[in-house]
Write a protein that holds these residues in place. Structure first.
Motif, PDB file in Angstrom:
ATOM      1  N   PRO A 243      59.884  34.580 -29.472  1.00  0.00           N
ATOM      2  CA  PRO A 243      59.634  36.015 -29.691  1.00  0.00           C
ATOM      3  C   PRO A 243      58.660  36.628 -28.687  1.00  0.00           C
ATOM      4  O   PRO A 243      58.750  37.821 -28.384  1.00  0.00           O
ATOM      5  N   SER A 244      57.695  35.829 -28.201  1.00  0.00           N
ATOM      6  CA  SER A 244      56.717  36.331 -27.232  1.00  0.00           C
ATOM      7  C   SER A 244      57.093  35.797 -25.856  1.00  0.00           C
ATOM      8  O   SER A 244      57.257  34.586 -25.673  1.00  0.00           O
ATOM      9  N   LYS A 245      57.222  36.700 -24.889  1.00  0.00           N
ATOM     10  CA  LYS A 245      57.570  36.260 -23.545  1.00  0.00           C
ATOM     11  C   LYS A 245      56.927  37.175 -22.508  1.00  0.00           C
ATOM     12  O   LYS A 245      56.713  38.366 -22.764  1.00  0.00           O
ATOM     13  N   PRO A 246      56.585  36.640 -21.338  1.00  0.00           N
ATOM     14  CA  PRO A 246      55.971  37.478 -20.306  1.00  0.00           C
ATOM     15  C   PRO A 246      56.989  38.424 -19.681  1.00  0.00           C
ATOM     16  O   PRO A 246      58.193  38.145 -19.670  1.00  0.00           O
ATOM     17  N   GLU A 247      56.481  39.517 -19.160  1.00  0.00           N
ATOM     18  CA  GLU A 247      57.346  40.453 -18.447  1.00  0.00           C
ATOM     19  C   GLU A 247      57.718  39.865 -17.087  1.00  0.00           C
ATOM     20  O   GLU A 247      56.881  39.298 -16.386  1.00  0.00           O
ATOM     21  N   LYS A 248      58.972  39.982 -16.727  1.00  0.00           N
ATOM     22  CA  LYS A 248      59.405  39.551 -15.401  1.00  0.00           C
ATOM     23  C   LYS A 248      59.111  40.675 -14.404  1.00  0.00           C
ATOM     24  O   LYS A 248      59.470  41.825 -14.634  1.00  0.00           O
ATOM     25  N   VAL A 249      58.445  40.320 -13.318  1.00  0.00           N
ATOM     26  CA  VAL A 249      57.958  41.317 -12.361  1.00  0.00           C
ATOM     27  C   VAL A 249      58.326  40.896 -10.936  1.00  0.00           C
ATOM     28  O   VAL A 249      58.816  39.787 -10.688  1.00  0.00           O
ATOM     29  N   LEU A 250      58.036  41.785  -9.985  1.00  0.00           N
ATOM     30  CA  LEU A 250      58.271  41.522  -8.567  1.00  0.00           C
ATOM     31  C   LEU A 250      56.959  41.287  -7.824  1.00  0.00           C
ATOM     32  O   LEU A 250      56.855  41.557  -6.632  1.00  0.00           O
ATOM     33  N   ASP A 251      55.968  40.753  -8.529  1.00  0.00           N
ATOM     34  CA  ASP A 251      54.632  40.567  -7.951  1.00  0.00           C
ATOM     35  C   ASP A 251      54.506  39.295  -7.123  1.00  0.00           C
ATOM     36  O   ASP A 251      53.460  39.070  -6.510  1.00  0.00           O
ATOM     37  N   TYR A 252      55.550  38.457  -7.120  1.00  0.00           N
ATOM     38  CA  TYR A 252      55.411  37.143  -6.493  1.00  0.00           C
ATOM     39  C   TYR A 252      56.292  36.990  -5.253  1.00  0.00           C
ATOM     40  O   TYR A 252      56.648  35.880  -4.866  1.00  0.00           O
ATOM     41  N   SER A 253      56.657  38.116  -4.636  1.00  0.00           N
ATOM     42  CA  SER A 253      57.485  38.116  -3.426  1.00  0.00           C
ATOM     43  C   SER A 253      58.827  37.426  -3.666  1.00  0.00           C
ATOM     44  O   SER A 253      59.315  36.652  -2.828  1.00  0.00           O
ATOM     45  N   THR A 254      59.422  37.686  -4.799  1.00  0.00           N
ATOM     46  CA  THR A 254      60.737  37.148  -5.126  1.00  0.00           C
ATOM     47  C   THR A 254      61.788  38.248  -5.014  1.00  0.00           C
ATOM     48  O   THR A 254      61.471  39.437  -5.053  1.00  0.00           O
ATOM     49  N   GLU A 255      63.054  37.847  -4.897  1.00  0.00           N
ATOM     50  CA  GLU A 255      64.130  38.824  -4.770  1.00  0.00           C
ATOM     51  C   GLU A 255      64.453  39.495  -6.092  1.00  0.00           C
ATOM     52  O   GLU A 255      64.891  40.642  -6.114  1.00  0.00           O
ATOM     53  N   GLU A 256      64.258  38.786  -7.187  1.00  0.00           N
ATOM     54  CA  GLU A 256      64.529  39.369  -8.495  1.00  0.00           C
ATOM     55  C   GLU A 256      63.304  39.207  -9.397  1.00  0.00           C
ATOM     56  O   GLU A 256      62.474  38.321  -9.171  1.00  0.00           O
ATOM     57  N   PRO A 257      63.153  40.058 -10.398  1.00  0.00           N
ATOM     58  CA  PRO A 257      61.990  39.977 -11.277  1.00  0.00           C
ATOM     59  C   PRO A 257      61.836  38.581 -11.880  1.00  0.00           C
ATOM     60  O   PRO A 257      62.802  38.000 -12.376  1.00  0.00           O
ATOM     61  N   SER A 258      60.626  38.054 -11.834  1.00  0.00           N
ATOM     62  CA  SER A 258      60.369  36.686 -12.283  1.00  0.00           C
ATOM     63  C   SER A 258      59.070  36.611 -13.061  1.00  0.00           C
ATOM     64  O   SER A 258      58.222  37.508 -12.988  1.00  0.00           O
ATOM     65  N   ALA A 259      58.913  35.522 -13.797  1.00  0.00           N
ATOM     66  CA  ALA A 259      57.683  35.241 -14.535  1.00  0.00           C
ATOM     67  C   ALA A 259      57.246  33.826 -14.223  1.00  0.00           C
ATOM     68  O   ALA A 259      58.066  32.960 -13.928  1.00  0.00           O
ATOM     69  N   ILE A 260      55.933  33.597 -14.285  1.00  0.00           N
ATOM     70  CA  ILE A 260      55.393  32.252 -14.127  1.00  0.00           C
ATOM     71  C   ILE A 260      55.399  31.574 -15.493  1.00  0.00           C
ATOM     72  O   ILE A 260      54.961  32.153 -16.485  1.00  0.00           O
TER      73      ILE A 260
END
Length: 366
Positions: free
Chosen positions: A62-79
């Motif tokens: 139910p709880s998950k991080p937002e996928k973002v473009l902060d990590y120089s990736t081509e598509e939104p990602s999360a760590i």
């Protein structure tokens, strides 16, 4: 730490796989788009591989991080990763409570701990940890806080009475911490474990090493004669079984519920059997059974101050020798930061995900 030297390696995901979550993980090298002059820079010391981490990768948590473009990736990602221990590398001007060398853990989940470095904008998002080993500190936010809050935040215990709690999954990391916390408060514990060939050996360890008052098997937990004849003798006179802790579900949950005293409370914090909770109707009518869910992630969001207080209380219990370090039970996976290739790092984490039984903790060798 200069901007040029900020080279991060993180385990990222941009999609989910409910059958094999290792398929969505990838190792990514990048320079963060933040300045070391404006953010707290942290290097990772250790992180556990928790069931909730895997559920996030599977896409079912139910709880998950937002996928973002902060990590120089081509598509939104999360760590990946919710829990871990960090060392402060540098702090910007204006930070008053932290300094380089301090050890900290994230206040909230979804921090993204499976990474060599992380940055943090606010010191209030971190909790300082002192005086415990890295295995304890890296796992205290989930298992330690879950055990402590379930024991301490719901029941008015009588330290001079014959008060009990009962729990299933007695060999789990949380259950072992529960019995130790309870023993320190003079609360007696009845721990239920699966039937197995070496039952006596496991029961003895849980009782003598981890402070469980009595360990019984699931077959004994469900036995009517055992419940009528043996359990009253185990509990003793004027016993009050005030709390049941359920992380299994199904028939095991119903059987521990039956042993609660009048107005007893069932807290459910897991469902390892993947079976629904089933309670006899009479428990609600004639014994005023109360049943609630427990989720430490939501508790931390609702009351961050209590999370900080909980961490500090659990740390004190470890320091005072009331709780044993999880180091002995941990399976240590070493991440050689300087020498391991990206393929070796991914293989290491995949091994930790797929190896069951016991806590897998990744320790970074710097």
């Amino acid at each position: 730490m200069s901007q040029e030297s900020l080279k991060f390696k993180s385990l990222l995901y941009s999609s989910h796989d409910s059958k094999d979550c290792t398929n969505v993980l990838k190792v990514h090298n990048y320079t963060p788009n933040v300045s070391a002059d404006s953010s707290i820079v942290l290097r990772t010391l250790a992180f556990p591989i928790n069931p909730s981490d895997l559920n996030q990768l599977e896409g079912v948590y139910p709880s998950k991080p937002e996928k973002v473009l902060d990590y120089s990736t081509e598509e939104p990602s999360a760590i990946a990763g919710n829990e871990g221990l960090f060392e402060v590398v540098s702090v910007p001007s204006g930070v008053k409570t932290l300094k380089p060398g301090d050890r900290v853990i994230p206040l909230q989940a979804n921090f993204g701990t499976w990474s060599t470095y992380r940055t943090c904008d606010k010191e209030s998002d971190l909790i300082k940890i002192e005086g415990v080993d890295i295995f304890t500190a890296a796992t205290i936010a989930v298992n330690g806080c879950t055990a402590y809050q379930m024991v301490n935040d719901y029941i008015d215990w009588d330290p001079n009475g014959n008060d009990w709690l009962i729990q299933n999954a007695g060999t789990s990391s949380v259950s072992k911490i529960v019995t130790q916390i309870a023993k320190a408060k003079n609360i007696k514990t009845l721990s239920v474990i699966r039937d197995r060939e070496n039952f006596e050996e496991v029961a003895e360890s849980l009782e003598n090493k981890y402070g469980a008052t009595k360990v019984i098997s699931e077959s004994e937990n469900g036995g009517k004669e055992f419940g009528k004849e043996v359990i009253p003798k185990v509990l003793g006179p004027n016993a009050q079984v005030k709390l049941a802790l359920n992380s299994v579900g199904g028939i095991s949950c119903a059987n521990i519920a039956r042993k609660l005293s009048y107005n007893g409370l069932m807290l459910t914090y897991g469902g390892m059997s993947k079976q629904p909770l089933t309670f006899p109707t009479g428990l609600f009518i004639f014994k005023a059974l109360r049943s609630h869910g427990f989720w430490v992630t939501q508790n931390s969001k609702d009351d961050p101050e209590n999370k900080i207080k909980t961490v500090n209380e659990v740390v004190k219990l470890y320091r005072d020798g009331k709780i044993i370090s999880p180091k002995e039970d941990a399976r240590t996976l070493e991440w050689d930061v300087k020498n391991a290739s990206d393929e070796q790092v991914l293989q290491l984490i995949s091994e930790g995900i797929k190896t069951k039984g016991g806590k897998n903790i990744v320790v970074l060798k710097w």
